[in-house]
Write an enzyme that holds these catalytic residues in place. Sequence first.
Site, PDB file in Angstrom:
ATOM      1  NE  ARG A 126       7.877   4.761   9.713  1.00 47.88           N
ATOM      2  CZ  ARG A 126       7.137   4.069   8.828  1.00 47.88           C
ATOM      3  NH1 ARG A 126       5.953   3.629   9.135  1.00 47.88           N
ATOM      4  NH2 ARG A 126       7.610   3.814   7.624  1.00 47.88           N
ATOM      5  CD  GLU A 145       9.852   6.998   2.831  1.00 48.13           C
ATOM      6  OE1 GLU A 145       9.302   7.772   2.039  1.00 48.13           O
ATOM      7  OE2 GLU A 145       9.356   5.921   3.185  1.00 48.13           O
ATOM      8  CG  ASN A 147       6.991   7.413   5.079  1.00 46.11           C
ATOM      9  OD1 ASN A 147       6.825   7.288   3.867  1.00 46.11           O
ATOM     10  ND2 ASN A 147       7.903   6.736   5.746  1.00 46.11           N
ATOM     11  CB  SER A 152       1.232   1.985   8.755  1.00 44.97           C
ATOM     12  OG  SER A 152       2.247   1.486   7.952  1.00 44.97           O
ATOM     13  CE  LYS A 307      10.433   8.113  -1.313  1.00 45.62           C
ATOM     14  NZ  LYS A 307       9.083   7.640  -0.990  1.00 45.62           N
ATOM     15  CE  LYS A 366      15.122   6.306  -1.831  1.00 46.03           C
ATOM     16  NZ  LYS A 366      14.791   6.743  -0.468  1.00 46.03           N
ATOM     17  CD  GLU A 370       5.823   8.141   0.115  1.00 42.20           C
ATOM     18  OE1 GLU A 370       6.199   7.332   0.975  1.00 42.20           O
ATOM     19  OE2 GLU A 370       6.466   9.165  -0.166  1.00 42.20           O
ATOM     20  N   GLY A 371       5.049   3.493  -0.444  1.00 44.57           N
ATOM     21  CA  GLY A 371       4.492   2.160  -0.241  1.00 44.57           C
ATOM     22  C   GLY A 371       5.454   1.025  -0.518  1.00 44.57           C
ATOM     23  NE  ARG A 452       9.648   0.198   8.430  1.00 46.36           N
ATOM     24  CZ  ARG A 452       9.512   0.928   7.336  1.00 46.36           C
ATOM     25  NH1 ARG A 452       8.601   0.621   6.434  1.00 46.36           N
ATOM     26  NH2 ARG A 452      10.282   1.973   7.123  1.00 46.36           N
TER      27      ARG A 452
END
Length: 476
Positions: A126, A145, A147, A152, A307, A366, A370-371, A452
């Site tokens: 994604r 970024e 993923n 998800s 990254k 950065k 992740e997350g 989002r």
Amino acid sequence: MAPGIPDEVMMDGALIKQLAEVAKDEALRLGILMRTKESPNSSEVVTYAPFTLFPSPVPKAVFLQALAVQTHYNTLVDRISQDADFLQEALASTVEVDDFTARLFKIHQQILKEGGSRSVVLGVNRSDYMLDQREDQASSLKQIEINTIAASFGGLSSQTPDVHKLILKMATRLEESRLILDNNPAAGLARGVAKAWELYGSERAAVMFLVEETQTNIFDQRYVESELWKRNIPTIRKRFDDVAKTGSLDQDQRLFVDGTEVSVVYFRNGYMPQNYISEQCWDARLMMERSLAAKCPDIHTHLVGTKKVQQVLARPGVLERFFPDQPEVVEQIRATFAGLYTLDLGPEGDKTVAMALTEPDRFVLKPQREGGGNNLYGSELIQELNRVKGGSERTAYILMDKIVPAPVQNYLLRRDAPLKLSSCVSELGAFGVYVRQGEDMLMNECVGHLLRTKSVEHSDGGVASGVAVLDNPLLV
Ligand code: ADP
Ligand code: MG
Ligand code: MG
């Protein structure tokens, strides 16, 4: 009238309260669900996944741009994953100081040394963007970024359009309700998984979801499982620990877990250091990588999502390495890059440090994590950069231009949070799926999108980390 939600709707307290109640019921009715923090491993009590009351405006041109570039991103990720020299060079300084990336890299090298696995390649990624809005210029699509592991919300985002359609109708915005797009990333994802399963060539062999210890977001995954069962493809859910205790490879490198042969390992875990709670988890990862099962992602593709790789790709001439005869593809991808800067030791990295410390509010620092919740901004950026700037520790980070989208008013519906108007910014994601067997790309598609939205008070994002909520684009 231009599409959008007018003030008289936004400010009508009684209407908003009523719409919020309907929206939550509709979300529950449609299966936009999450388990609760209190009982993350039981579905006895569940709640709605947080979402916006209204869709957020996204310019049609940039939306289409994000979808159009996705198949090129798929190709790019896949090509990088096969370029061991590039990964070695790109990650050399990072693996010196970042233990987690170093461990992943060690598995990558081990697999290469053993001759690589002969399995089918299944990629699900994604690519996430924000719209940079400077003064009166048109907004431009900038990648935050990409993923390449455990991307998800492809399941839950297939249901949110219907909630927003209903809410707009109830707010007498019929015109806008027609502009809400249908979306079903989980179906596309399942098509990719099904293809990999089919190529593996054993009807009994299951698709294994490698899942977290704490499974709050299980419903999002159930959408994919359900799509697979509809095709009579068996699925199982296992944790690292299960694989460590009951997993094995036979002499043909076939993976068996708890007696079941595994054709595809779909990782929804394994992207954070804390996911590997013991050495056995790392052993299990290595075993899965060695196996004949298709890994989604394999270790090479996992590393492409760092990254650091993103930053190296933004250097002049690097994209050309992967698309030597396709300048138009290079241009299309590069148009989505924000400014990215190395912190490697040397004059270039020194320049990055000086630039960041002079104008800290223009940048984001950065690490390779992740997350959500790991980036540093403002005073934290200054503090950390001052701490690490003199030595190799700084190479664990990259520096990136901060993207500043124009804020939009919305209501964020979240369990136990008061209903209030918030100033918000959105992040648009495009889901890519591809399947490759040897040299042949058998599938390469953009299978849907994700919007989002978060309150501008938060610099960092992420739905799972409790900051962002699900949304839908209202194309304007
Ligand atoms: P993660 O892999 O943890 O999701 P991201 O790069 O997506 O890392 O960063 C997390 C969040 O931080 C994003 O969802 C976004 O809200 C914010 N963010 C990241 N990079 C930028 C940027 N360059 N400009 C503005 N916000 C950013
Ligand atoms: Mg990420
Ligand atoms: Mg992110």
